[in-house]
Design an enzyme around this catalytic site. Structure first.
Site, short mmCIF file in Angstrom:
data_model
loop_
_atom_site.label_atom_id
_atom_site.label_comp_id
_atom_site.label_asym_id
_atom_site.label_seq_id
_atom_site.Cartn_x
_atom_site.Cartn_y
_atom_site.Cartn_z
N HIS A 296 22.37 -51.65 38.32
CA HIS A 296 21.79 -50.86 39.42
C HIS A 296 22.36 -51.26 40.77
O HIS A 296 21.76 -50.97 41.80
CB HIS A 296 20.26 -50.97 39.41
CG HIS A 296 19.66 -50.35 38.18
ND1 HIS A 296 18.40 -50.63 37.73
CD2 HIS A 296 20.19 -49.47 37.29
CE1 HIS A 296 18.16 -49.93 36.62
NE2 HIS A 296 19.23 -49.23 36.33
N ASN B 150 8.55 -61.51 27.80
CA ASN B 150 7.75 -60.74 28.73
C ASN B 150 6.28 -61.10 28.47
O ASN B 150 5.88 -61.12 27.30
CB ASN B 150 7.97 -59.23 28.49
CG ASN B 150 7.43 -58.38 29.62
OD1 ASN B 150 6.36 -58.65 30.17
ND2 ASN B 150 8.17 -57.35 29.99
N GLN C 73 19.35 -55.43 35.60
CA GLN C 73 18.91 -54.27 36.39
C GLN C 73 18.59 -54.71 37.81
O GLN C 73 18.34 -53.88 38.67
CB GLN C 73 17.67 -53.64 35.75
CG GLN C 73 17.89 -53.14 34.33
CD GLN C 73 16.59 -52.77 33.66
OE1 GLN C 73 16.09 -51.66 33.78
NE2 GLN C 73 16.03 -53.73 32.94
N1 APR Z 1 8.47 -63.53 33.49
C1 APR Z 1 8.89 -62.52 32.67
N2 APR Z 1 8.52 -61.23 32.80
C2 APR Z 1 7.66 -60.94 33.80
C3 APR Z 1 7.17 -61.92 34.70
C4 APR Z 1 7.61 -63.26 34.50
N3 APR Z 1 7.17 -64.27 35.29
N4 APR Z 1 6.33 -61.31 35.58
C5 APR Z 1 6.33 -60.00 35.25
N5 APR Z 1 7.11 -59.77 34.19
C6 APR Z 1 7.41 -58.50 33.51
C7 APR Z 1 6.34 -57.44 33.62
O1 APR Z 1 5.41 -57.55 32.55
C8 APR Z 1 7.17 -56.15 33.49
O2 APR Z 1 7.28 -55.76 32.15
O3 APR Z 1 8.54 -57.96 34.16
C9 APR Z 1 8.55 -56.54 34.03
C10 APR Z 1 8.88 -55.93 35.37
O4 APR Z 1 8.95 -54.54 35.19
P1 APR Z 1 9.44 -53.62 36.41
O5 APR Z 1 8.75 -54.03 37.68
O6 APR Z 1 9.32 -52.19 35.95
O7 APR Z 1 10.98 -54.00 36.60
P2 APR Z 1 12.23 -53.49 35.77
O8 APR Z 1 11.93 -53.33 34.34
O9 APR Z 1 13.36 -54.37 36.15
O10 APR Z 1 12.50 -52.03 36.43
C11 APR Z 1 13.67 -51.36 36.01
O11 APR Z 1 13.26 -49.67 37.69
O12 APR Z 1 12.61 -49.25 39.84
C12 APR Z 1 13.71 -49.31 39.00
O13 APR Z 1 15.91 -49.78 39.59
C13 APR Z 1 14.64 -50.37 39.49
O14 APR Z 1 15.90 -51.98 38.22
C14 APR Z 1 14.63 -51.40 38.38
C15 APR Z 1 14.22 -50.58 37.18
#
Ligand code: APR
Length: 236
Positions: free
Chosen positions: A113, A204, A95
């Site tokens: 994305h 996660n 993503q």
């Molecule tokens: N290692 C693994 N996971 C982690 C770490 C880490 N060091 N730090 C944070 N996380 C986890 C958080 O707990 C959270 O669940 O990564 C996740 C990030 O979530 P989001 O910020 O929501 O990102 P994502 O899931 O990729 O969002 C999906 O939303 O805004 C849209 O298009 C955008 O692609 C994005 C989509």
């Protein structure tokens, strides 16, 4: 469930989100310091905003280009790239738009994305990859390049989604890394692997709404947990 050995699998899908790049210094979207906590995507990252103020949208995306350009792939990206070299089949379905999987050496990458480094002109149908920082969004003919990113309200590209579904339906292991599993349709894709009988792992630090669908939830960071999972992966 015991920690599976990555080398025991033949068709692996890594399904990654912003947490995959957190340890590279790329902010996530929803955690502490998240991008959407600082910027309203209705103003900077959606088609209506671009139609109204393409300059402001490019100012935001050039800020993100400058931030991401200074970031390097982390050990987790490197493990996934190495896995692609030594296992029969590895697909990254991401993503993320930062391009760090490719920068780490992964070649089989599906960007659900789009990409921060992609630009397109909807008037002419042109599509390019451009690493300029900053990127001059306005063209010589007065038209605007648009970031080739799937913004909220956009449809995903059919060809990318079809390829992702094919890879996920055909895998024997799906490893979700660093996604909050709250944005659809991406969030539902991993369930296709479960339906196909694949082993399902979630990496996660936090629980997500999809955690119950996984055989094993590895509560830790991408680099640490991928390091454990790939302990038997032959190094360079
Ligand atoms: N290692 C693994 N996971 C982690 C770490 C880490 N060091 N730090 C944070 N996380 C986890 C958080 O707990 C959270 O669940 O990564 C996740 C990030 O979530 P989001 O910020 O929501 O990102 P994502 O899931 O990729 O969002 C999906 O939303 O805004 C849209 O298009 C955008 O692609 C994005 C989509």
């Amino acid at each position: 469930m015991r920690l599976p050995d990555l080398t025991a699998f033949r068709r692996v899908v890594f399904f990654t989100g912003a947490g995959m790049s957190a340890e590279s210094g790329v902010p996530t979207y929803r955690g502490a310091g998240g991008v959407w906590k600082q910027y309203d995507y209705h103003r900077y990252a959606c088609q209506p905003a671009f139609d109204r103020h393409p300059d402001a949208v490019w100012e935001f995306h050039n800020y993100r280009r400058s931030l991401v350009a200074a970031c390097e792939p982390n050990a987790g990206h490197a493990i996934i790239a190495r896995a692609e070299q030594v296992l029969p089949s590895v697909t990254v379905v991401t993503q993320n738009i930062d391009g760090l999987h490719q920068k780490a050496g992964s070649e089989n990458v599906l960007e659900l994305h789009g990409s921060l480094w992609g630009v397109r002109c909807d008037a002419t149908g042109e599509r390019e990859t451009r690493f300029d920082v900053p990127f001059e969004g306005q063209r010589a003919d007065g038209r605007w390049w648009r970031p080739d990113i799937v913004w909220f309200g956009d449809s995903l590209r059919d060809a990318v989604v079809s390829a992702a579904i094919e890879a996920i339906r055909g895998c024997d292991l799906l490893v979700a890394v660093g996604t909050s599993a709250v944005v659809y349709p991406a969030a539902q894709l991993p369930t296709l692997a479960r339906q196909a009988g694949a082993t399902m792992l979630e990496i996660n630090p936090d629980e997500t709404p999809m955690s119950a669908a996984y055989d094993l939830c590895m509560r830790g960071t991408a680099t640490e947990m991928l390091g454990r999972l790939a302990a038997n992966l032959p190094s360079d």
